[in-house]
Design a protein around this motif. Structure first.
Motif, PDB file in Angstrom:
ATOM      1  N   TYR A  10       0.831  -1.201   0.000  1.00 55.51           N
ATOM      2  CA  TYR A  10       0.000   0.000   0.000  1.00 55.51           C
ATOM      3  C   TYR A  10       0.865   1.251   0.000  1.00 55.51           C
ATOM      4  CZ  TYR A  10       1.338   0.263   4.857  1.00 55.51           C
ATOM      5  OH  TYR A  10       2.083   0.351   6.012  1.00 55.51           O
ATOM      6  N   GLU A  93      -3.590   3.781  -1.699  1.00 57.62           N
ATOM      7  CA  GLU A  93      -3.569   2.977  -2.919  1.00 57.62           C
ATOM      8  C   GLU A  93      -3.011   1.604  -2.576  1.00 57.62           C
ATOM      9  OE1 GLU A  93      -2.356   5.325  -6.510  1.00 57.62           O
ATOM     10  OE2 GLU A  93      -1.830   6.759  -4.928  1.00 57.62           O
ATOM     11  N   CYS A  94      -3.698   0.557  -3.024  1.00 52.05           N
ATOM     12  CA  CYS A  94      -3.344  -0.813  -2.665  1.00 52.05           C
ATOM     13  C   CYS A  94      -3.134  -1.676  -3.901  1.00 52.05           C
ATOM     14  CB  CYS A  94      -4.459  -1.445  -1.830  1.00 52.05           C
ATOM     15  SG  CYS A  94      -4.858  -0.555  -0.311  1.00 52.05           S
ATOM     16  N   GLU A  95      -2.242  -2.628  -3.760  1.00 53.84           N
ATOM     17  CA  GLU A  95      -2.032  -3.692  -4.742  1.00 53.84           C
ATOM     18  C   GLU A  95      -2.045  -4.982  -3.936  1.00 53.84           C
ATOM     19  OE1 GLU A  95      -1.501  -4.956  -8.710  1.00 53.84           O
ATOM     20  OE2 GLU A  95      -1.696  -2.889  -8.010  1.00 53.84           O
ATOM     21  N   SER A 106      -5.653  -3.943  -8.138  1.00 52.71           N
ATOM     22  CA  SER A 106      -5.448  -2.645  -7.494  1.00 52.71           C
ATOM     23  C   SER A 106      -6.770  -2.076  -7.024  1.00 52.71           C
ATOM     24  CB  SER A 106      -4.833  -1.654  -8.485  1.00 52.71           C
ATOM     25  OG  SER A 106      -3.634  -2.132  -8.985  1.00 52.71           O
TER      26      SER A 106
END
Length: 115
Positions: A10, A93-95, A106
């Protein structure tokens, strides 16, 4: 119900360059770094990465992704709310990858103050 293993990375970003947004983003980032639940294990080598497992109640890829996002949002929205970091202040923001889906996906986490 399926036990899924996950890897989550993140990034916490202020929405603007205002000092107040930067301050909230820093507080959120620090609080996330301190998460220490059983299913949230901090990576030893990458400071913005967690790994662990959780239960998914989905069959399709879309259901599994939705359950994964809910799992993360449950933790992160609580922190955003704690610092009153609404969607105009901070975005996470996340992966993420889970064992049931063999490619990453994402998504963003924000919080909106109720009207």
């Amino acid at each position: 119900m399926t036990l899924c293993f996950y890897l989550l990375t993140y990034s916490v970003n202020p929405f603007t360059n205002l000092d107040s947004d930067k301050e909230k983003a820093n507080k959120v980032r620090a609080k996330i770094a301190d998460i220490s639940h059983n299913d949230w294990n901090k990576s030893n080598n990458v400071e913005t990465t967690f790994k662990g497992s959780f239960i998914v109640n989905g069959i399709t890829r879309e259901q599994k992704e939705a359950a994964s996002k809910d799992f993360v949002k449950e933790q992160f929205v609580h922190i955003l709310r704690e610092y009153d970091a609404n969607c105009y202040d901070v975005k996470i923001e996340c992966e993420m990858m889970i064992s049931e889906i063999y490619s990453s996906f994402s998504f963003d986490v924000t919080w909106s103050r109720p009207i």
